[in-house]
Design a protein around this motif. Structure first.
Motif, PDB file in Angstrom:
ATOM      1  N   LYS A 265       0.834  -1.205   0.000  1.00 27.94           N
ATOM      2  CA  LYS A 265       0.000   0.000   0.000  1.00 27.94           C
ATOM      3  C   LYS A 265       0.871   1.258   0.000  1.00 27.94           C
ATOM      4  O   LYS A 265       0.496   2.280   0.567  1.00 27.94           O
ATOM      5  N   TYR A 266       2.047   1.177  -0.608  1.00 26.56           N
ATOM      6  CA  TYR A 266       2.965   2.302  -0.578  1.00 26.56           C
ATOM      7  C   TYR A 266       3.175   2.871  -1.983  1.00 26.56           C
ATOM      8  O   TYR A 266       3.021   2.191  -2.991  1.00 26.56           O
ATOM      9  N   SER A 267       3.502   4.148  -2.030  1.00 26.22           N
ATOM     10  CA  SER A 267       3.862   4.820  -3.281  1.00 26.22           C
ATOM     11  C   SER A 267       4.856   5.916  -2.941  1.00 26.22           C
ATOM     12  O   SER A 267       4.954   6.361  -1.790  1.00 26.22           O
ATOM     13  N   ASN A 268       5.594   6.361  -3.938  1.00 22.68           N
ATOM     14  CA  ASN A 268       6.678   7.320  -3.716  1.00 22.68           C
ATOM     15  C   ASN A 268       6.265   8.740  -4.067  1.00 22.68           C
ATOM     16  O   ASN A 268       5.497   8.958  -5.015  1.00 22.68           O
ATOM     17  N   VAL A 269       6.797   9.687  -3.315  1.00 24.25           N
ATOM     18  CA  VAL A 269       6.724  11.108  -3.652  1.00 24.25           C
ATOM     19  C   VAL A 269       8.170  11.593  -3.715  1.00 24.25           C
ATOM     20  O   VAL A 269       8.845  11.674  -2.683  1.00 24.25           O
ATOM     21  N   LEU A 270       8.654  11.874  -4.909  1.00 24.33           N
ATOM     22  CA  LEU A 270      10.056  12.234  -5.120  1.00 24.33           C
ATOM     23  C   LEU A 270      10.205  13.745  -5.125  1.00 24.33           C
ATOM     24  O   LEU A 270       9.471  14.454  -5.817  1.00 24.33           O
ATOM     25  N   VAL A 271      11.153  14.234  -4.352  1.00 20.23           N
ATOM     26  CA  VAL A 271      11.326  15.669  -4.131  1.00 20.23           C
ATOM     27  C   VAL A 271      12.677  16.116  -4.683  1.00 20.23           C
ATOM     28  O   VAL A 271      13.685  15.422  -4.517  1.00 20.23           O
ATOM     29  N   ASP A 272      12.680  17.279  -5.335  1.00 22.39           N
ATOM     30  CA  ASP A 272      13.926  17.900  -5.817  1.00 22.39           C
ATOM     31  C   ASP A 272      14.754  16.969  -6.698  1.00 22.39           C
ATOM     32  O   ASP A 272      15.987  16.929  -6.609  1.00 22.39           O
ATOM     33  N   GLY A 273      14.087  16.195  -7.547  1.00 19.51           N
ATOM     34  CA  GLY A 273      14.822  15.339  -8.475  1.00 19.51           C
ATOM     35  C   GLY A 273      15.363  14.064  -7.887  1.00 19.51           C
ATOM     36  O   GLY A 273      16.117  13.341  -8.560  1.00 19.51           O
ATOM     37  N   ALA A 274      15.018  13.742  -6.671  1.00 21.01           N
ATOM     38  CA  ALA A 274      15.484  12.493  -6.061  1.00 21.01           C
ATOM     39  C   ALA A 274      14.887  11.296  -6.800  1.00 21.01           C
ATOM     40  O   ALA A 274      13.832  11.394  -7.437  1.00 21.01           O
ATOM     41  N   THR A 275      15.574  10.172  -6.722  1.00 17.34           N
ATOM     42  CA  THR A 275      15.075   8.929  -7.318  1.00 17.34           C
ATOM     43  C   THR A 275      15.026   7.845  -6.260  1.00 17.34           C
ATOM     44  O   THR A 275      15.710   7.921  -5.237  1.00 17.34           O
ATOM     45  N   ASN A 276      14.224   6.841  -6.528  1.00 22.07           N
ATOM     46  CA  ASN A 276      14.184   5.699  -5.610  1.00 22.07           C
ATOM     47  C   ASN A 276      15.303   4.731  -5.990  1.00 22.07           C
ATOM     48  O   ASN A 276      15.073   3.683  -6.594  1.00 22.07           O
ATOM     49  N   THR A 277      16.508   5.110  -5.631  1.00 27.58           N
ATOM     50  CA  THR A 277      17.684   4.289  -5.872  1.00 27.58           C
ATOM     51  C   THR A 277      18.226   3.831  -4.531  1.00 27.58           C
ATOM     52  O   THR A 277      18.642   4.657  -3.704  1.00 27.58           O
ATOM     53  N   ALA A 278      18.189   2.542  -4.296  1.00 30.32           N
ATOM     54  CA  ALA A 278      18.610   2.010  -3.000  1.00 30.32           C
ATOM     55  C   ALA A 278      20.108   2.169  -2.818  1.00 30.32           C
ATOM     56  O   ALA A 278      20.899   1.666  -3.609  1.00 30.32           O
ATOM     57  N   GLY A 279      20.506   2.883  -1.776  1.00 32.14           N
ATOM     58  CA  GLY A 279      21.909   3.124  -1.486  1.00 32.14           C
ATOM     59  C   GLY A 279      22.272   2.701  -0.087  1.00 32.14           C
ATOM     60  O   GLY A 279      21.659   1.799   0.497  1.00 32.14           O
ATOM     61  N   ALA A 280      23.254   3.404   0.482  1.00 31.79           N
ATOM     62  CA  ALA A 280      23.762   3.029   1.793  1.00 31.79           C
ATOM     63  C   ALA A 280      22.708   3.156   2.888  1.00 31.79           C
ATOM     64  O   ALA A 280      22.796   2.490   3.922  1.00 31.79           O
ATOM     65  N   GLY A 281      21.725   4.017   2.676  1.00 27.41           N
ATOM     66  CA  GLY A 281      20.685   4.197   3.689  1.00 27.41           C
ATOM     67  C   GLY A 281      19.435   3.387   3.434  1.00 27.41           C
ATOM     68  O   GLY A 281      18.424   3.588   4.108  1.00 27.41           O
ATOM     69  N   ALA A 282      19.480   2.454   2.498  1.00 26.87           N
ATOM     70  CA  ALA A 282      18.272   1.698   2.148  1.00 26.87           C
ATOM     71  C   ALA A 282      17.727   0.900   3.311  1.00 26.87           C
ATOM     72  O   ALA A 282      16.507   0.739   3.460  1.00 26.87           O
ATOM     73  N   ILE A 283      18.625   0.378   4.154  1.00 22.84           N
ATOM     74  CA  ILE A 283      18.133  -0.398   5.296  1.00 22.84           C
ATOM     75  C   ILE A 283      17.253   0.456   6.195  1.00 22.84           C
ATOM     76  O   ILE A 283      16.288  -0.032   6.793  1.00 22.84           O
ATOM     77  N   GLU A 284      17.566   1.761   6.278  1.00 23.64           N
ATOM     78  CA  GLU A 284      16.741   2.676   7.057  1.00 23.64           C
ATOM     79  C   GLU A 284      15.345   2.772   6.469  1.00 23.64           C
ATOM     80  O   GLU A 284      14.336   2.686   7.172  1.00 23.64           O
ATOM     81  N   VAL A 285      15.268   2.954   5.153  1.00 19.96           N
ATOM     82  CA  VAL A 285      13.982   3.114   4.482  1.00 19.96           C
ATOM     83  C   VAL A 285      13.143   1.848   4.646  1.00 19.96           C
ATOM     84  O   VAL A 285      11.953   1.904   4.983  1.00 19.96           O
ATOM     85  N   VAL A 488      17.230  -5.638  13.547  1.00 17.71           N
ATOM     86  CA  VAL A 488      17.588  -4.227  13.514  1.00 17.71           C
ATOM     87  C   VAL A 488      17.166  -3.547  14.808  1.00 17.71           C
ATOM     88  O   VAL A 488      16.079  -3.805  15.320  1.00 17.71           O
ATOM     89  N   GLY A 489      18.035  -2.687  15.325  1.00 16.70           N
ATOM     90  CA  GLY A 489      17.696  -1.900  16.495  1.00 16.70           C
ATOM     91  C   GLY A 489      17.823  -0.430  16.208  1.00 16.70           C
ATOM     92  O   GLY A 489      18.120  -0.006  15.095  1.00 16.70           O
ATOM     93  N   GLY A 490      17.642   0.382  17.247  1.00 20.14           N
ATOM     94  CA  GLY A 490      17.768   1.828  17.125  1.00 20.14           C
ATOM     95  C   GLY A 490      16.426   2.522  17.267  1.00 20.14           C
ATOM     96  O   GLY A 490      15.366   1.926  17.051  1.00 20.14           O
ATOM     97  N   THR A 491      16.475   3.797  17.641  1.00 19.34           N
ATOM     98  CA  THR A 491      15.223   4.559  17.739  1.00 19.34           C
ATOM     99  C   THR A 491      14.597   4.753  16.371  1.00 19.34           C
ATOM    100  O   THR A 491      13.440   5.167  16.279  1.00 19.34           O
ATOM    101  N   SER A 492      15.331   4.439  15.301  1.00 22.00           N
ATOM    102  CA  SER A 492      14.750   4.426  13.963  1.00 22.00           C
ATOM    103  C   SER A 492      13.628   3.411  13.847  1.00 22.00           C
ATOM    104  O   SER A 492      12.790   3.518  12.961  1.00 22.00           O
TER     105      SER A 492
END
Length: 844
Positions: A265-285, A488-492
């Motif tokens: 049930k998810y969809s993306n809203v891309l801001v300022d030219g960002a793309t949904n490219t999984a990088g180093a922070g993908a685990i956070e997302v 995974v842990g953290g306040t995230s």
């Protein structure tokens, strides 16, 4: 190792569990704090842009004049003090503005910078050779770009290169300024430096598959979410998830499939030219998306992805606010408060303030460095969890009891984990050095320090009691070699958990006809500070966050505490009614049969569901004219009830009539109806024969038996008043409650009615758990099973009415039993709540 341009640090880490626990821990450098400088002639300094980490560094040389900079210029609000007063009134149940939220258009008209102000700034930027790419719809942000030399000229600064921790960064050597005619308009200029870098530090080990970390079932059971989710799983709600990186959709879908959480049930809203490219922070997302899915599987998710820069951060938050489609937002990305700079903190606060005025709630992770958020030995808190218009979410270590029940919790800290900070790791908390303590932040444990206290609430965050997550993005520290399942842990993880709870509660409130939480900050403390029917929080009283100890009431390690979600929802239903939903009114029974020359009675119950509601006035009317109706008493308060008496004269024509009872409190009005059938049986009286039919007077004369040894009459959930008969809610249940009733030998009509609420942990249409409504002989033999239901009928309160005149015709002059029974199998229990039963007997 490649450094990502202007990478803000996501507050999260991952642990992969086999024999040891290892962590993925990002580190980041400091950003700017306010250092004042004398304004140049004819110009006004915009302070708060110098970088503290560079204060003792000498520039290497001036930066390249041709470097292109992307800027976000934040403007000041109009009438900010009036806006802050409005937000306070919107959270005050005694105010006429309570929960009267603005639209983005209303906000812009009343509080945004004027169009003339925006033109003045835009014209100045153009005159300095800068290109303006956009002006936000709320006119708070102007995005511009240009060469470094043009930026230096426009803001009277020199931008130099510095050597910092082995990297070359650029930053201004003095505070920027603008012409005096723009004084008071420009609040912040982001994008003047790139001193903040994100350095991932990963420690990998194979995980034990889906069993590594707490599952959705574990979290729901421990935090008492099952009853809430069975009736309100976030459906009809939208959760915005703030991100600065992309994700792998197949990872999230695998998680949904593994735990039977329904379709994506998810969809993306891309801001300022960002793309949904999984990088180093993908685990956070993926962590954020999966935790929200676990807690609120019915909610729509909007994934707002922006560039990892200060400009991207501001624009992405502003997009969430101006879109105004999500009333709940989760963010797990942040920066040390001192590193954010005072002007940037103010710019973000304006954005969150608009969101609050629109009834939006923001849940932000408080950080994983304990009380030392700046990655050093000084006490500090994290932004945006420090903002008074954001809910700061801290961290605990959660231990489960039998069957994933709530066992115990302590504040999370690990002084041996020096990868996170020199002091160790733990849930963020402490005092803001910039924001004052908001008026709503009070209660036991909130001390006299005048600055904002962080966090507000907490949830499980210790990697040692982490969350089951699926991720295969190798750049983020996940790998196919571990089959994708990690703990995974953290306040995230704690922030999206709370966001999911808020979405469920909003869904529940909407289903009850109540106004939703809106800007939840003050509501959290209202439930903490005032006596409630249920206990909404687990008070965490042990442990510390490397400096501050947990204790009774509020503390700087865990805030108010962690959620008991079902209790929280039911308490919120009693305090967030607002407007025309201040109270509810119902009749029991909803139909009467009265012979000419007789009269009948019905109980009208009124439940006041907000702290602002006072006395509800009751009146009764009959249509068409004929019978007469009276109420006693004619006014009630919270939980009160009134008796409706309908009298039918001998000359009243036979037929069907409607009696409408109207309740009024202030401008709020609600009604309940009773259908009255007048018969021509030569006169008669209809009497409600059950004693204590709403269970409000204790057990007598009801008799009960519980295989679990429970008292069945309690306050967990009531249709009216405060009590009902609560059957089951545990495995291998056999709960029974019954009452003996004498059937008059002259009875002409007998009607059996009751209200039932069913909630279940079972899924699908198969029946496993059962409810029975029966009529039995005085010795307990079944005369008739009037109604049988099972777990697949789970829904809100529903009334069932049956004419049992013929069933009991041979029992006139005898005593029978009105009997209710609930049974469950050995797993996934069902709850059955019975209330407002009646046996209406008409005699000549």
């Amino acid at each position: 190792m490649k450094n990502t341009f202007l990478r803000l640090s996501p507050r999260r880490w991952a642990i992969l569990v086999l024999a040891t626990i290892t962590m993925i821990v990002p580190a980041f450098l400091l950003h700017s704090t306010a250092v004042l400088a004398a304004p140049p002639s004819g110009r006004s300094v915009i302070s708060g842009h110098l970088v503290p980490a560079l204060q003792h560094h000498s520039p290497l040389h001036t930066s390249s004049a041709n470097r292109q900079l992307q800027l976000s210029i934040a403007l000041n609000l109009r009438n900010k003090s009036a806006l802050e007063a409005l937000v306070r009134a919107q959270s005050d149940p005694h105010s006429s503005l309570y929960h009267q939220y603005l639209t983005p258009q209303q906000f812009t008209a009343q509080f945004s910078p004027t169009e003339a102000s925006v033109r003045s700034v835009v014209n100045y930027l153009h005159s300095q050779g800068l290109q303006v790419s956009s002006v936000a719809s709320n006119r708070l942000l102007i995005d511009a770009s240009g060469s470094l030399s043009a930026v230096e000229r426009a803001f009277n600064i020199t931008i130099a290169d510095y050597a910092l921790n082995g990297s070359t960064v650029y930053a201004p050597t003095s505070e920027p300024s603008v012409p005096a005619n723009l004084s008071g308009l420009v609040l912040n200029i982001s994008g003047l430096d790139n001193a903040a870098h994100y350095h991932p530090a990963k420690h990998m080990a194979p995980a034990a598959g889906p069993g590594g970390g707490y599952t959705p079932t574990d979290l729901r059971t421990a935090y008492d979410m099952n009853s809430l989710i069975s009736s309100a799983n976030g459906s009809g709600q939208t959760v915005a998830i703030f991100e600065l990186d992309g994700y792998n959709a197949s990872d999230v879908n695998t998680y949904l499939s593994q735990y039977s959480l329904g379709s994506a049930k998810y969809s993306n809203v891309l801001v300022d030219g960002a793309t949904n490219t999984a990088g180093a922070g993908a685990i956070e997302v993926e962590l954020d998306m999966e935790v929200v899915s676990a807690i609120a599987p019915g909610a729509t998710q909007k994934i707002y992805i922006g560039p990892n820069s200060t400009t991207g951060v501001n624009d992405t938050y502003n997009k969430i606010v101006t879109d105004n489609v999500a009333k709940v937002t989760s963010t797990s990305w942040g920066l040390c408060e001192a590193s954010s700079g005072t002007s940037e903190l103010s710019a973000l606060d304006n954005i969150f303030l608009q969101g609050s005025s629109q009834g939006q709630s923001f849940f932000a992770a408080s950080g994983d460095s304990g009380a030392y958020d700046c990655n050093n030995t000084s006490l500090a808190v994290d932004s945006p969890a420090d903002d008074p218009h954001v809910v700061g979410v801290g961290g605990t270590n959660l231990q489960l009891g039998s069957g994933s029940s709530y066992g115990s919790e302590s504040a999370w800290s690990n002084p041996n984990d020096t990868q996170r900070s020199p002091k160790g790791s733990g849930g963020g908390g402490g005092y803001s050095t910039y924001f004052s303590k908001p008026s709503y932040q009070s209660g036991t444990g909130v001390d006299s320090n005048s600055m904002r206290h962080v966090p507000d609430v907490s949830a499980d965050a210790d990697p040692a009691s982490g969350y089951s997550v699926y991720c295969t993005v190798s750049a983020s520290g996940c790998s196919s070699g571990s089959a994708g399942w990690i703990a995974v842990g953290g306040t995230s993880a704690a922030a999206p958990l709370w966001a999911g709870v808020a979405a469920d509660v909003n869904s529940y409130l909407a289903g009850q006809g109540k106004s939703t939480l809106g800007n939840v900050n003050a509501e959290l403390y209202t439930l903490f500070n005032t006596s409630q029917t249920y206990t909404a929080y687990h008070d965490v009283t042990s442990g510390n966050n490397l400096h501050y100890n947990a204790g009774t009431g509020y503390d700087l390690a865990t805030g108010i505490g962690t959620p008991d979600a079902w209790n929280f929802a039911r308490d919120a239903a009693g305090t967030t009614g607002g407007g025309t939903n201040d109270f509810s009114i119902s009749a029991s029974p909803t139909s009467l049969s009265i012979a000419q020359g007789g009269n009948g009675t019905s109980i009208i119950s009124t439940a006041v569901t907000t702290g602002s509601a006072g006395t509800v006035s009751l009146t009764a009317s009959v249509s068409p004219a004929g019978p007469t109706a009276s109420l006693s008493p004619t006014s009630v308060t919270a939980g009160g009830s009134s008796t409706l008496t309908v009298s039918v004269g001998s000359s009243v024509a036979a037929g069907t009539y409607t009696v409408t009872v109207t309740g009024t409190e202030g401008s709020a009005t609600h009604t309940a109806s009773v259908t009255v059938t007048v018969t021509t049986s030569g006169g008669g009286t209809t009497t409600q024969a059950l004693a204590n039919p709403g269970f409000e007077n204790g057990q007598t004369p009801w008799q009960e038996s519980s295989s679990g040894g429970y008292q069945l009459i309690d306050t967990t959930l009531a249709h009216s008043g405060s009590y009902s008969a609560y059957q089951c809610g545990y495995n291998n249940c056999n709960d029974q409650i019954w009452q003996s009733v004498a059937i008059p030998s002259t009875a002409t009509t007998i009607k059996f009615t009751f209200w039932l609420y069913v909630s279940t942990q079972e899924s699908g249409s198969t029946c496993y758990d059962y409810f029975y409504a029966r009529l039995r002989t005085s010795s307990g033999s079944t005369i008739s099973t009037v109604k049988s239901l099972c777990n697949n009928t789970a829904s809100g309160w529903k009334q069932y009415t049956f004419d049992v005149s013929s069933t009991l015709s041979s029992y006139k002059g005898q005593t029978v039993q009105v009997y209710f029974q609930g049974t469950t199998d050995s797993s996934l229990p069902t709850n059955f709540f019975v209330d407002d039963a009646a046996l209406n007997i008409t005699t000549p």
